[in-house]
Enzyme design. Structure first.
Site, mmCIF file in Angstrom:
data_model
loop_
_atom_site.group_PDB
_atom_site.id
_atom_site.type_symbol
_atom_site.label_atom_id
_atom_site.label_comp_id
_atom_site.label_asym_id
_atom_site.label_seq_id
_atom_site.Cartn_x
_atom_site.Cartn_y
_atom_site.Cartn_z
ATOM 1 N N ASP A 37 -7.941 17.166 -5.678
ATOM 2 C CA ASP A 37 -8.251 18.559 -6.005
ATOM 3 C C ASP A 37 -8.015 19.434 -4.768
ATOM 4 O O ASP A 37 -8.359 19.063 -3.645
ATOM 5 C CB ASP A 37 -9.709 18.669 -6.465
ATOM 6 C CG ASP A 37 -10.007 20.014 -7.121
ATOM 7 O OD1 ASP A 37 -10.233 20.040 -8.338
ATOM 8 O OD2 ASP A 37 -10.013 21.042 -6.399
ATOM 9 N N ILE A 38 -7.439 20.581 -4.985
ATOM 10 C CA ILE A 38 -7.106 21.475 -3.864
ATOM 11 C C ILE A 38 -8.368 22.082 -3.227
ATOM 12 O O ILE A 38 -8.341 22.473 -2.058
ATOM 13 C CB ILE A 38 -6.126 22.572 -4.356
ATOM 14 C CG1 ILE A 38 -5.318 23.140 -3.201
ATOM 15 C CG2 ILE A 38 -6.838 23.677 -5.122
ATOM 16 C CD1 ILE A 38 -4.134 23.997 -3.640
ATOM 17 N N ASN A 40 -14.572 19.932 -17.674
ATOM 18 C CA ASN A 40 -14.946 21.282 -18.085
ATOM 19 C C ASN A 40 -14.176 21.657 -19.343
ATOM 20 O O ASN A 40 -13.017 21.279 -19.517
ATOM 21 C CB ASN A 40 -14.646 22.274 -16.962
ATOM 22 C CG ASN A 40 -15.644 22.162 -15.816
ATOM 23 O OD1 ASN A 40 -16.841 21.976 -16.050
ATOM 24 N ND2 ASN A 40 -15.166 22.264 -14.589
ATOM 25 N N VAL A 73 -8.172 25.609 -15.421
ATOM 26 C CA VAL A 73 -6.816 25.166 -15.751
ATOM 27 C C VAL A 73 -6.845 24.562 -17.152
ATOM 28 O O VAL A 73 -7.552 23.569 -17.397
ATOM 29 C CB VAL A 73 -6.301 24.140 -14.721
ATOM 30 C CG1 VAL A 73 -4.889 23.689 -15.084
ATOM 31 C CG2 VAL A 73 -6.322 24.737 -13.302
ATOM 32 N N HIS A 128 -8.318 17.720 -17.847
ATOM 33 C CA HIS A 128 -8.415 16.924 -16.625
ATOM 34 C C HIS A 128 -9.843 16.450 -16.425
ATOM 35 O O HIS A 128 -10.791 17.170 -16.734
ATOM 36 C CB HIS A 128 -7.947 17.718 -15.399
ATOM 37 C CG HIS A 128 -8.572 19.068 -15.264
ATOM 38 N ND1 HIS A 128 -8.198 20.137 -16.041
ATOM 39 C CD2 HIS A 128 -9.573 19.514 -14.466
ATOM 40 C CE1 HIS A 128 -8.935 21.196 -15.714
ATOM 41 N NE2 HIS A 128 -9.781 20.829 -14.766
ATOM 42 N N MET A 129 -9.942 15.238 -15.922
ATOM 43 C CA MET A 129 -11.234 14.636 -15.597
ATOM 44 C C MET A 129 -11.396 14.715 -14.083
ATOM 45 O O MET A 129 -10.528 14.259 -13.338
ATOM 46 C CB MET A 129 -11.193 13.178 -16.075
ATOM 47 C CG MET A 129 -12.419 12.376 -15.826
ATOM 48 S SD MET A 129 -12.061 10.639 -16.260
ATOM 49 C CE MET A 129 -12.389 10.668 -18.015
ATOM 50 N N HIS A 130 -12.485 15.350 -13.628
ATOM 51 C CA HIS A 130 -12.797 15.353 -12.201
ATOM 52 C C HIS A 130 -13.476 14.021 -11.867
ATOM 53 O O HIS A 130 -14.417 13.623 -12.569
ATOM 54 C CB HIS A 130 -13.780 16.471 -11.857
ATOM 55 C CG HIS A 130 -13.274 17.864 -12.082
ATOM 56 N ND1 HIS A 130 -12.914 18.700 -11.048
ATOM 57 C CD2 HIS A 130 -13.079 18.581 -13.212
ATOM 58 C CE1 HIS A 130 -12.527 19.872 -11.530
ATOM 59 N NE2 HIS A 130 -12.624 19.828 -12.853
HETATM 60 P P1 DGP Z 1 -11.558 23.283 -13.845
HETATM 61 O O1 DGP Z 1 -12.488 24.360 -13.367
HETATM 62 O O2 DGP Z 1 -12.288 22.115 -14.445
HETATM 63 O O3 DGP Z 1 -10.444 23.817 -14.722
HETATM 64 O O4 DGP Z 1 -10.910 22.691 -12.528
HETATM 65 C C1 DGP Z 1 -9.665 23.042 -12.049
HETATM 66 C C2 DGP Z 1 -9.527 22.382 -10.703
HETATM 67 O O5 DGP Z 1 -8.149 22.361 -10.359
HETATM 68 C C3 DGP Z 1 -10.251 23.106 -9.578
HETATM 69 O O6 DGP Z 1 -11.260 22.229 -9.041
HETATM 70 C C4 DGP Z 1 -9.189 23.390 -8.543
HETATM 71 C C5 DGP Z 1 -8.027 22.531 -8.990
HETATM 72 N N1 DGP Z 1 -6.717 23.138 -8.774
HETATM 73 C C6 DGP Z 1 -6.297 24.360 -9.210
HETATM 74 N N2 DGP Z 1 -5.036 24.574 -8.840
HETATM 75 C C7 DGP Z 1 -4.635 23.467 -8.156
HETATM 76 C C8 DGP Z 1 -3.414 23.108 -7.517
HETATM 77 O O7 DGP Z 1 -2.420 23.832 -7.502
HETATM 78 N N3 DGP Z 1 -3.384 21.886 -6.918
HETATM 79 C C9 DGP Z 1 -4.467 21.023 -6.926
HETATM 80 N N4 DGP Z 1 -4.323 19.867 -6.301
HETATM 81 N N5 DGP Z 1 -5.626 21.346 -7.521
HETATM 82 C C10 DGP Z 1 -5.709 22.549 -8.123
#
Ligand code: DGP
Length: 117
Positions: free
Chosen positions: A29-30, A86, A95, A99-101
């Site tokens: 995660d970024i 989420n 996003v 996706h599973m964190h």
């Molecule tokens: P959510 O709120 O569950 O939709 O989480 C989206 C996650 O995605 C958030 O923790 C940040 C991550 N994220 C958003 N853009 C990027 C990206 O361009 N690269 C990566 N590696 N993660 C990203």
């Protein structure tokens, strides 16, 4: 329009990919909230849980076996971790590509902070 995660999966945007196969991709995660914060993402675009179909059950189950592998790879299988998905506005989903964190590497505290009404 491809989602930002599809672009990562295709290698069109940079990310630290820690696992990939023909069904799912896992990358860091970024904006990590803990020492380990990985996103496990199906390679096909499913916006969120509201859109999952019965024929995708094998794929969704596969996300859990990948979560297990990644937790072991990251060295947090025994110390513990949280899997979180989420779904929609109240959850803060940013996003719209399922996706599973996978979050761990420290004591995570309560799952949801109780709010005084
Ligand atoms: P959510 O709120 O569950 O939709 O989480 C989206 C996650 O995605 C958030 O923790 C940040 C991550 N994220 C958003 N853009 C990027 C990206 O361009 N690269 C990566 N590696 N993660 C990203």
């Amino acid at each position: 329009m491809a989602t930002i995660f599809t672009k990562i999966i295709r290698g069109e945007l940079p990310a630290t990919i820690v696992y990939q196969d023909d069904q799912v991709t896992a990358f860091k995660d970024i904006h990590p909230v803990a020492p380990v914060h990985i996103l496990i993402v199906p390679n096909i675009e499913i916006p969120n849980v509201n859109s999952v179909e019965p024929e995708q059950e094998a794929l969704l189950g596969h996300m859990f076996t990948v979560a297990r592998k990644v937790a072991e790879q990251q060295g947090i299988a025994q110390s513990g971790y949280r899997l979180l998905i989420n779904n929609g506005p109240d959850s803060g989903q940013e996003v719209y590509h399922l996706h599973m964190h996978l979050i761990g590497g420290r004591r995570l505290g309560p799952m949801v902070v109780r709010r005084e009404e």
